[in-house]
Design an enzyme around this catalytic site. Structure first.
Site, PDB file in Angstrom:
ATOM      1  N   TYR B 274       0.663  -1.363   0.239  1.00 30.91           N
ATOM      2  CA  TYR B 274      -0.261  -0.104  -0.186  1.00 30.91           C
ATOM      3  C   TYR B 274       0.952   1.145   0.263  1.00 30.91           C
ATOM      4  CZ  TYR B 274      -4.601   2.825   0.597  1.00 30.91           C
ATOM      5  OH  TYR B 274      -5.311   3.562   0.875  1.00 30.91           O
ATOM      6  N   TYR B 324      -4.806   5.135  -8.366  1.00 31.72           N
ATOM      7  CA  TYR B 324      -5.507   5.387  -6.741  1.00 31.72           C
ATOM      8  C   TYR B 324      -6.923   4.590  -6.683  1.00 31.72           C
ATOM      9  CZ  TYR B 324      -4.950   6.591  -1.896  1.00 31.72           C
ATOM     10  OH  TYR B 324      -5.138   6.552   0.308  1.00 31.72           O
TER      11      TYR B 324
END
Lengths: 161, 379
Positions: B274, B324
């Site tokens: 992440y 994203y």
């Protein structure tokens, strides 16, 4: 101050806390700021200090109370905001937000006064200064100060806290 | 737990800034694409997990599952939805669970409203603390203080990931190279993060379909098995006063995931970690133990995360350079690589992937939740 005035003052502070999305559980802390003292939430059983208001990781809510703390610490880490995320900060950038590790252990996020943004540094000793804020709360800001190495002020129970 | 469930369908919508589509439409398209990918009809979905809040998705999508639940644990949510899907399948509640994301995050930027100005961190907002960049910058600054990590090291993360995206159609970085000099010249956002250290909000949807391994083997796409998974919460490090040294609380998550998989780090071919900011994959590579604490900067600078490096990381460009989707980006990339569908960016060795999620803005911090899983093409 009579009881009625005290109650009104407390309610005004609670309203100010709620307006900024603060936590009413921290009311004694903000009352302390107004009175010029830096309080921390402390477990009387193990002497761990907390901020914001918490239950003790070991003793829960058995012995939590607010105590006067030193208001001193060191910059643990920081950032300097250059980007204005809101119109309100457009004329303030760049400004530093420091995470201060207080002598008693907890972290406190704040700004550092009397210190150019490029001189804020990790390990900088700082001490709290209480300043009125537009929200109606009194906020602890920090300025470069002295820290007695290794000393942790035991903290005393504040009458009425 | 190893290999009992698998990802059998993947839907990735168009990803970009200002797509003009609402989140619900993006989710609907992602589900349609995932069903087409799996070769399954709409009625096959009997469980639905929405990251983050479900309102009227089912009616709009024409789905009829037995349940629909919302999950929210920040950027750890996508991995967590797969863990939950597995549990729901294993407990006999569903046979095909859709894990769905779709948000039009850039819409607020178009209207001129601050994009993440609404991120509040409790009392620190009184001092002007806003945005995830500032809260992650605390970790970056501490890392720099402890280990001498530099802005150029962070730049190496940005450049490494952009080099992956340059070759990947459909990403925002496709065909747009980035040099370290350009990174260094980009404006400071929240020191030490420059613009190219930050992801930007994009619009897009992703859906993955999870089924039992047995069912997966009867479907058209090569199953991507869940070999192990784990979670950790940074609150433990908050309590011990070490939260700023820990980007995530990886130790318990790693222990559980690798124990379930019966694997070690040496068995991992790639990492999809992440990445809201450049410091994030760097610190996670250290915390997982692929490199020693403090070595993340030199590791990236020396090419350790490139396709031919010791641990190819965020191989589709990641969220920094691809798009994203709050944690689904890494899952999608792992699935593509493990199926051999990564095109020009296909890694030669791609049998297993570590995937992580991280985040959750709550109160005084933004680095609370962590979930990881190991995906692989052999059960």
């Amino acid at each position: 101050m009579d009881k009625q005035a005290q109650l009104e003052k407390r309610n005004a502070l609670l309203a100010a806390i709620r307006k900024v999305g603060g936590d009413p559980a921290d009311l004694p802390f903000w009352e302390g700021c107004e009175a010029g003292v830096f309080l921390l939430h402390r477990c009387a059983k193990c002497e761990r200090h907390y901020w914001p208001a918490s239950r003790c990781v070991e003793h829960g809510d058995e012995a939590m109370h607010w105590v006067e703390a030193s208001g001193r610490g060191r910059v643990y880490t920081y950032t300097v905001l250059h980007h204005a995320y809101t119109p309100a900060t457009r004329d303030k950038v760049p400004f530093a937000i420091a995470v201060v590790q207080l002598e008693e252990g907890p972290f406190y996020h704040s700004t550092v006064l009397e210190c150019a943004v490029d001189t804020v540094a990790v390990d900088l000793p700082v001490e709290a200064v209480m300043m009125p804020h537009e929200s109606g709360l009194t906020l602890p800001l920090f300025r470069p100060g002295r820290v007695r190495p290794g000393r942790v002020r035991p903290g005393r129970v504040r009458p009425g806290a | 737990m190893r290999g009992r469930c698998a990802i059998v369908g993947l839907g990735i919508t168009e990803q970009g800034v200002g797509l003009g589509l609402e989140g619900r439409e993006l989710r609907a398209r992602a589900v349609d694409l995932a069903l087409a990918d799996a070769g399954l009809p709409r009625e096959a979905i009997d469980g639905y997990i929405r990251a983050h809040v479900e309102r009227e998705d089912l009616r709009y999508m024409g789905l009829s599952p037995n349940f629909s639940v919302s999950m929210m644990t920040g950027g750890a949510t996508p991995v967590f939805t797969v863990i939950a899907a597995q549990a729901l399948i294993e407990s006999g509640q569903a046979e095909l669970v859709a894990c769905v994301y779709g948000e039009a995050q850039s819409a607020s930027a178009i209207t001129g409203k601050p994009d993440i100005g609404s991120y509040g961190y409790g009392y620190p907002t009184l001092y002007g603390l806003l945005g995830a960049a500032a809260t992650h910058a605390f970790h970056a600054r501490r890392h720099m203080h402890l280990y001498g990590t530099t802005s150029e090291h962070l730049g190496a993360v940005a450049v490494t990931q952009r080099n992956y995206a340059v070759k990947r159609p459909g990403t925002l970085g496709f065909g747009k190279s980035l040099t370290l000099a350009e990174h260094q010249a980009s404006p400071m956002i929240a020191d030490p993060f420059r613009r190219f250290d930050c992801t930007r909000n994009t619009d897009g949807g992703i859906a993955v379909l999870v089924a039992s391994a047995e069912r997966a083997r009867s479907l058209r796409k090569k199953p991507v098995y869940v070999l192990g998974a784990g979670t950790g919460h940074n609150i433990a490090n908050w309590h011990s006063g070490e939260v700023f040294e820990h980007h995530d609380n990886i130790a318990p998550a790693k222990a559980r995931a690798f124990a379930q998989a019966g694997m070690t780090l040496a068995d991992i071919d790639m990492a999809q970690l992440y990445d809201p900011f450049t410091i994030s994959p760097l610190m996670q590579l250290e915390a997982f133990g692929f490199i020693k604490a403090g070595q993340g900067g030199p590791f990236y600078a020396e090419g350790g995360a490139r396709p031919d490096g010791a641990m190819p990381t965020n191989t589709g460009g990641g969220q920094l350079s691809a798009y994203y989707t709050t944690g689904f980006t890494g899952i999608a990339e792992a699935v593509l690589q493990l199926r051999g569908e990564a095109g020009e960016g296909q890694l030669k060795k791609a049998a297993t992937s570590l995937v992580s999620g991280h985040g959750m803005n709550a109160g005084v911090q933004n680095t609370w939740a962590h979930a990881c899983m190991i995906l692989g093409n052999n059960p």
